[in-house]
Design a protein around this motif. Structure first.
Motif, short mmCIF file in Angstrom:
data_model
loop_
_atom_site.label_atom_id
_atom_site.label_comp_id
_atom_site.label_asym_id
_atom_site.label_seq_id
_atom_site.Cartn_x
_atom_site.Cartn_y
_atom_site.Cartn_z
N ALA A 39 39.49 92.49 50.16
CA ALA A 39 38.49 92.33 51.24
C ALA A 39 37.23 91.86 50.66
CB ALA A 39 38.34 93.76 52.18
N ALA A 47 37.76 88.57 50.17
CA ALA A 47 38.06 87.92 51.38
C ALA A 47 36.77 87.33 52.05
CB ALA A 47 39.02 88.53 52.23
N LEU A 75 28.87 104.16 66.83
CA LEU A 75 27.93 103.31 65.77
C LEU A 75 27.89 101.96 66.24
CD1 LEU A 75 29.83 104.43 62.51
CD2 LEU A 75 27.50 104.99 63.40
N LEU A 123 43.75 92.37 56.33
CA LEU A 123 43.78 91.11 55.32
C LEU A 123 44.90 90.25 55.27
CD1 LEU A 123 41.79 90.65 53.20
CD2 LEU A 123 43.00 92.38 51.64
N GLY A 131 39.11 90.18 55.75
CA GLY A 131 38.18 90.75 54.74
C GLY A 131 37.16 91.99 55.38
N SER A 132 36.68 91.49 56.33
CA SER A 132 35.57 92.37 57.11
C SER A 132 36.30 93.44 57.73
CB SER A 132 34.92 91.46 58.18
OG SER A 132 34.29 90.17 57.52
N GLN A 135 39.35 94.56 57.34
CA GLN A 135 39.88 95.66 56.13
C GLN A 135 38.98 96.63 55.74
OE1 GLN A 135 43.21 95.02 55.11
NE2 GLN A 135 43.09 97.09 54.46
N MET A 136 37.84 96.34 55.62
CA MET A 136 36.72 97.24 55.00
C MET A 136 36.67 98.26 56.11
SD MET A 136 35.22 96.82 52.52
CE MET A 136 35.10 95.72 50.95
N LEU A 191 40.08 100.53 56.10
CA LEU A 191 40.45 101.27 54.93
C LEU A 191 41.13 102.41 55.01
CD1 LEU A 191 37.98 100.22 52.05
CD2 LEU A 191 40.43 99.20 52.64
N VAL A 202 30.15 100.90 60.86
CA VAL A 202 31.47 101.49 61.08
C VAL A 202 32.56 101.60 59.79
CG1 VAL A 202 33.76 100.81 62.22
CG2 VAL A 202 31.50 100.85 63.41
N VAL A 203 32.24 100.91 58.91
CA VAL A 203 32.84 101.06 57.59
C VAL A 203 32.85 102.47 57.22
CG1 VAL A 203 32.70 100.24 55.30
CG2 VAL A 203 32.22 98.78 57.00
N ALA A 204 31.66 103.21 57.49
CA ALA A 204 31.56 104.56 56.75
C ALA A 204 33.00 105.48 57.64
CB ALA A 204 30.27 105.12 56.95
N TYR A 235 35.87 105.42 55.45
CA TYR A 235 35.82 106.16 54.14
C TYR A 235 35.65 107.73 54.22
CZ TYR A 235 34.39 101.52 52.44
OH TYR A 235 34.13 100.07 52.07
#
Lengths: 303, 270
Positions: free
Chosen positions: A129, A132, A290, B31, B52-53, B55-56, B59, B194-196, B199
């Motif tokens: 990613a 990408a 969020l 991805l 890519g964005s 996918q983050m 994850l 939001v990625v957080a 994780y």
């Protein structure tokens, strides 16, 4: 004495390939049972010739089964060995086969989830990613190829290992290797996740904390620099020697936080999310929340 | 969009749908799915960046046991289709296009969740048919119904994707253009946070008292931007190996029972 029936490498490859589809008919009643049976069919065809035997074998393998999809491979390997013995007359009964399946699926699923879903995939995913997001098509390619090489290698070799070890493998399960793999994966996973939190969770606080008028000589005096090649060279030299670009030093809240601990806010946000998840708040609710925070924060000029 | 493109998009969607349950080749991961949709529609780079964005964010989404994670397959496929419809007739794409698509993807992930559960319930009668086929020793029929079940999972994404394609591009573009800047910018900011969540889900699954120090080390080391992700991976593997070896040296319990804190006993030896 009847000729010994053996599963050839071709049969075992066929089972391994079919186990790719083990979750295909995943259902709330017996979970992966259909896929398990589907994977066993090449072996059943080879080992049992009469309709009664085949019917019994098919039914035997339609029992409840659920584990991590790749971890099913070593269990399939052991089951193949047991079925082969049984077809050749060894006293392996239904209970023994079912026992091995159930006995292995629980503990092994506990290895598969942390290793594949929580370590290998996040790591390869983050690697792909990050490439990408810069627009590089290498990102998806690396992710796809590396994942499938690892997956297929794991599935084939553990199935073969299970097949060779036969029922002995259940003894190995209590050994230290599995624990080591699980623990090693969690260590690696935690280490890399922390790095991902630090680098990829992005929050920028916009408010300006201070505007400081810099002393003369601490910034570049643009009006005194002629717009010639020489002048530009001089300007760049001044930049290199650490002069500020403007006479007023603007410090945002974010700058302050970054000086304290880079990535502190992302870390706090992650810990908050963990806490909310533990409180059984649905991840979907947190995600939507969020977005709302992002929009509201942006509108009021905080973010 | 011509007929070949439509067929290819639906095919990609079908693969993603199958993989949403199989979880083998990873065609359902953003991805891969977004990149493929971008590839077949001629917006490869936009697809890659969206993939890519997303996918983050995705994850940490994983199916564990009977629990189902937000549906990456529908989220990736549908948001990529909306992205390329919005780009139809334009050259290039902006960051805003991507963040709008991401914001659309999230509610879709929830919608996909419902579809997944429907299909998993529909699979119950399917295995009963397999039961009766087994009774007859008819393995061909068992195989057939298993394949039909996989196809059903594929259609779960292929049908909505096909339907999306029939919305005219200018309608999608109009709707996207009608979104005010504060909304799309805000969504982009939300997307960064939001990625957080992903994780946090993963950390919650793995965290024990024993491995928290490694989290702390990783966090601090990551601030050194010269170290690439691969470098960090190498460091992580090395740390894990060192730890495992050390904990064995101190292990008097034998068999790696892992009671107590192995490091502690090592320290006591000194």
């Amino acid at each position: 004495m009847a000729e010994k029936i053996e599963l050839t490498k071709k049969d075992r490859l066929s089972v391994a390939w079919r186990s790719t589809f083990i979750q295909g008919s995943w259902n709330y009643e017996r979970m992966q049972n259909g896929g398990w049976c589907f994977a066993m069919i090449p072996a059943i065809k080879k080992l049992y010739k009469s309709k009664e035997d085949r019917s019994a074998a098919l039914k035997r393998h339609l029992e409840f089964f659920n584990t991590h999809p790749y971890i099913a491979s070593p269990i399939l390997g052991v089951t193949l060995a047991l079925e082969e013995d049984r077809a050749n007359g060894a006293p392996v009964d239904d209970v023994a086969i079912q026992g091995v399946k159930v006995g292995m699926m629980g503990p092994l699923a506990g290895v598969g989830d942390p290793v594949f879903w929580f370590t290998v995939r996040p790591m390869l995913g983050a690697l792909g990613a990050s490439l990408a997001m810069g627009g590089s098509v290498l990102g998806p390619i690396i992710f796809f190829v590396a994942w499938n090489v690892i997956r297929w290698a794991f599935m084939w070799y553990t199935q073969e290992f299970g097949y060779r070890a036969g029922s002995k493998i259940t003894e190995d399960l209590s050994g230290g290797l599995l624990q080591d793999v699980t623990k090693g994966a969690s260590i690696l996973g935690m280490f890399v996740l922390a790095a991902l939190v630090q680098r990829w969770v992005s929050i920028n606080f916009q408010p300006i904390v201070s505007r400081v008028q810099l002393d003369q000589g601490a910034y570049i005096e643009w009006d005194k620099i002629p717009m010639t090649g020489e002048g530009l060279q001089k300007a760049f030299e001044q930049v290199n020697s650490g002069l500020a670009l403007s006479p007023i030093k603007v410090t945002s809240l974010q700058n302050n936080l970054d000086e304290l601990i880079p990535g502190l806010v992302p870390l706090l946000l992650t810990l908050l999310c963990m806490w909310l998840l533990k409180k059984k708040v649905s991840p979907i609710v947190i995600i939507l929340g969020l977005f709302v925070v992002g929009i509201v924060g942006h509108v009021i000029g905080l973010l | 969009m011509n007929i070949v493109t439509i067929i290819l998009v639906v095919l990609v969607a079908f693969l993603a749908g199958m993989e949403g349950i199989l979880d083998e080749f990873q065609f359902h991961q953003p991805l891969v799915a977004c990149t493929l949709i971008g590839l077949v529609t001629g917006h490869l780079e936009a697809g890659v960046v969206l993939g890519g964005s997303l996918q983050m964010i995705a994850l940490g989404w994983a199916n564990i046991g009977a629990a189902v994670a937000p549906d990456a397959a529908l989220a990736s496929v549908a948001s990529a289709i909306i992205l390329v419809l919005g780009l139809e007739g334009k050259t290039g794409f902006t960051k805003g296009d991507i963040s709008t698509a991401i914001a659309i993807a999230v509610p879709l992930a929830v919608a996909g969740l419902v579809l997944t559960m429907v299909v998993r319930t529909l699979a119950v009668p399917v295995v009963h048919i397999m039961d009766s086929a087994a009774e007859e020793g008819d393995y061909k029929k068992v195989e057939l119904w298993h394949i039909l079940a996989v196809v059903m999972q594929g259609l779960r994404i292929a049908i909505p994707a096909g339907a999306l394609l029939f919305i005219p591009a200018d309608v999608v573009q109009g709707a996207l253009a009608a979104m005010p800047a504060w909304l799309t910018d805000g969504m982009a900011i939300g997307g960064g946070m939001v990625v957080a969540v992903g994780y946090a889900m993963v950390i919650n699954m793995m965290a024990t008292k024993e491995v928290w120090p490694f989290f702390a080390i990783g966090f601090v080391v990551a601030a050194i931007t010269e170290i690439t992700l691969i470098g960090l991976g190498v460091l992580g593997v090395a740390l894990a190996l060192i730890y495992l070896n050390l904990s064995k040296m101190g292990g008097t319990s034998g068999g790696g029972g892992g009671h107590g804190d192995p490091l502690d006993s090592i320290l006591n030896d000194y």
